[in-house]
Design a protein around this motif. Sequence first.
Motif, PDB file in Angstrom:
ATOM      1  N   HIS A  98       0.839  -1.192   0.000  1.00 32.43           N
ATOM      2  CA  HIS A  98       0.000   0.000   0.000  1.00 32.43           C
ATOM      3  C   HIS A  98       0.877   1.246   0.000  1.00 32.43           C
ATOM      4  N   THR A 102      -2.284   4.778  -3.541  1.00 36.30           N
ATOM      5  CA  THR A 102      -3.313   3.751  -3.707  1.00 36.30           C
ATOM      6  C   THR A 102      -4.423   3.910  -2.679  1.00 36.30           C
ATOM      7  N   GLU A 106      -8.339   4.565  -3.533  1.00 39.40           N
ATOM      8  CA  GLU A 106      -9.393   3.718  -2.988  1.00 39.40           C
ATOM      9  C   GLU A 106     -10.480   4.575  -2.333  1.00 39.40           C
ATOM     10  N   GLN A 158      -2.758   3.536 -15.991  1.00 39.28           N
ATOM     11  CA  GLN A 158      -3.490   3.659 -14.731  1.00 39.28           C
ATOM     12  C   GLN A 158      -3.308   5.035 -14.121  1.00 39.28           C
ATOM     13  N   HIS A 162      -6.290   8.016 -13.756  1.00 35.66           N
ATOM     14  CA  HIS A 162      -6.594   8.491 -12.404  1.00 35.66           C
ATOM     15  C   HIS A 162      -6.376   9.993 -12.246  1.00 35.66           C
ATOM     16  N   ASP A 196      -9.770  -2.395 -12.248  1.00 31.81           N
ATOM     17  CA  ASP A 196      -9.900  -2.926 -10.895  1.00 31.81           C
ATOM     18  C   ASP A 196      -9.144  -4.239 -10.765  1.00 31.81           C
ATOM     19  N   SER A 219      -0.195   0.735  -8.714  1.00 27.28           N
ATOM     20  CA  SER A 219      -1.630   0.930  -8.919  1.00 27.28           C
ATOM     21  C   SER A 219      -2.476  -0.171  -8.311  1.00 27.28           C
ATOM     22  N   PHE A 220      -1.888  -1.358  -8.133  1.00 24.93           N
ATOM     23  CA  PHE A 220      -2.628  -2.512  -7.610  1.00 24.93           C
ATOM     24  C   PHE A 220      -1.989  -2.979  -6.298  1.00 24.93           C
ATOM     25  N   SER A 247      -4.922  -6.720  -8.336  1.00 28.12           N
ATOM     26  CA  SER A 247      -6.241  -6.225  -7.923  1.00 28.12           C
ATOM     27  C   SER A 247      -6.134  -4.951  -7.105  1.00 28.12           C
ATOM     28  N   ARG A 248      -7.149  -4.118  -7.232  1.00 31.60           N
ATOM     29  CA  ARG A 248      -7.279  -2.935  -6.377  1.00 31.60           C
ATOM     30  C   ARG A 248      -8.157  -3.237  -5.168  1.00 31.60           C
ATOM     31  N   HIS A 249      -8.699  -4.446  -5.097  1.00 36.13           N
ATOM     32  CA  HIS A 249      -9.607  -4.823  -4.019  1.00 36.13           C
ATOM     33  C   HIS A 249      -9.002  -5.943  -3.179  1.00 36.13           C
TER      34      HIS A 249
END
Length: 507
Positions: A98, A102, A106, A158, A162, A196, A219-220, A247-249
């Motif tokens: 993180h 990021t 989020e 990305q 953004h 995502d 980015s992920f 993943s971003r999740h």
Amino acid sequence: MAGLEESYLSQTANLFLALVRYLLYPSYFSFNCLTSLYCPTFQEQKESSKSSFPLKRLVLTVLWAAMFVLLLPITALLLPLRCMLVSLRRPFRYSEHHSERTCLLEKTAQRAMAAGEYKFSIGSANICLAPEILSRMNHLPDVDYRSVNIGQRIKEDQFASHQMLLPSNGSPARTNGPQKLETEVSHVSTWFPQLDFLCLQEAWSSYHNKVLIEELHQSFPYIVHDVGVHAFNVNSFILNSGHLVASRHPIEAVDFKPYKNFVDHGKIISMGLTSVKHVNILHQALTELLSIQLQLGSQRSKGKNVAYVFNTHLQSYQGKHEIIPRQLDELLEYSQVFMAKTRRAEDNIAFCIVCGDFNMDNLSPADEAHTRHRIFELFEDFPRLKPGQDKPWAIGTEMRQDRMMDRAVSTPEFLKQAVEDATLRQCYLIDADITEHSKESLVYAPVKMDGHVKVRAVPEGGRRRIDYILYDKQYPVEVKGYQFVTRLASLTDHIPVAMEFTCSRLL
């Protein structure tokens, strides 16, 4: 099924494996340099008339052969250790990183969600990051250069997508959600949308994946890589699956199951299905950045949105063997088992997506039976109208290896122009008229010409679409855009695909 908690044995195996790979690198490097001298690409064959090349090859052969021979004792000692270590560890690596950026992204996404304006996006790409000798067999040399540039191009896209979300002062911006997709105007794009999820295939080289992952992590925050089961009866302890999922999740559970059906070169690849369960999809925005990181690792409460993403790569050059339909059967079985084992009663499944390189298209005679497989009854393929017929705007995703380095398709903009022209497209993308899955019909098939040596336009020209993004009809989504992305022109032999969608099942 494997959670994210890594056992002590697996951790120890990975630590020693990293050391062994480091010690093996000089041998690996010299072997690839030596063999690459005798595996010219199509482009190099066109330029081989240079008189200095034979002498240069002779000198380099002596150099690399001597280095490789000197390192043989170390190689012979460490290779068996490497095989033992990869068999002891779990079948994937998980990386979480993180940054302030990021976290800000989020938080901004949560604001878009709260306003009901959030659109998900998922991309899939076969990038052919194999050891140099194997990459050259696919006429894609210089893995070092390509690994850096693939990561940078995806990262740049990305960042660019953004910019409208983050103002110059670094605080979250007020926003009508992420940027509109170029697919709202055109189905071919020179850039990746804001993603995502990103599913990659053929990310085989652990040495080059490190560089790629460093770029993607900007980015992920969540990445699953180095995926595969190593055993004599799976891959002969040679190549892993090549799967990478970014993943971003948050990710709660991961698993990999190797396919039992494969032939030829499939015996050295850990072909299979990578299953990923994402949790807290668009969870309620938090007020403090530090709290975001704490929440991501905490126990989830009831009533959370979850999503499933599956990444796969099916058999290529299957010939007369019916391997692809058997692997599709296994794909359905493995995905259903994974969902059954990981789903809690309180989970709300927002969507379920399967993507990857299927090595089959919807138009070719050789794939006629495959197009009627049960997977297409359970999952929706957006560019497809029915078995044997794609939507008019759908194009192929497999490039002609003998022409993919031509100047006319050397940049994302040039490649976009080429594939949007129905006639010119046939010069650079494989036609969807394959009668047998063989290297001769896929790699060496000539461009169709008329009696005047001009390209003869045919309906199936340049339309072999083998890269898929499918969504489960049980958990329907509304597709807002579907892109064929030319961003990786000259870096891979595939055209990546991306899909943007909204989901009405979110709590």
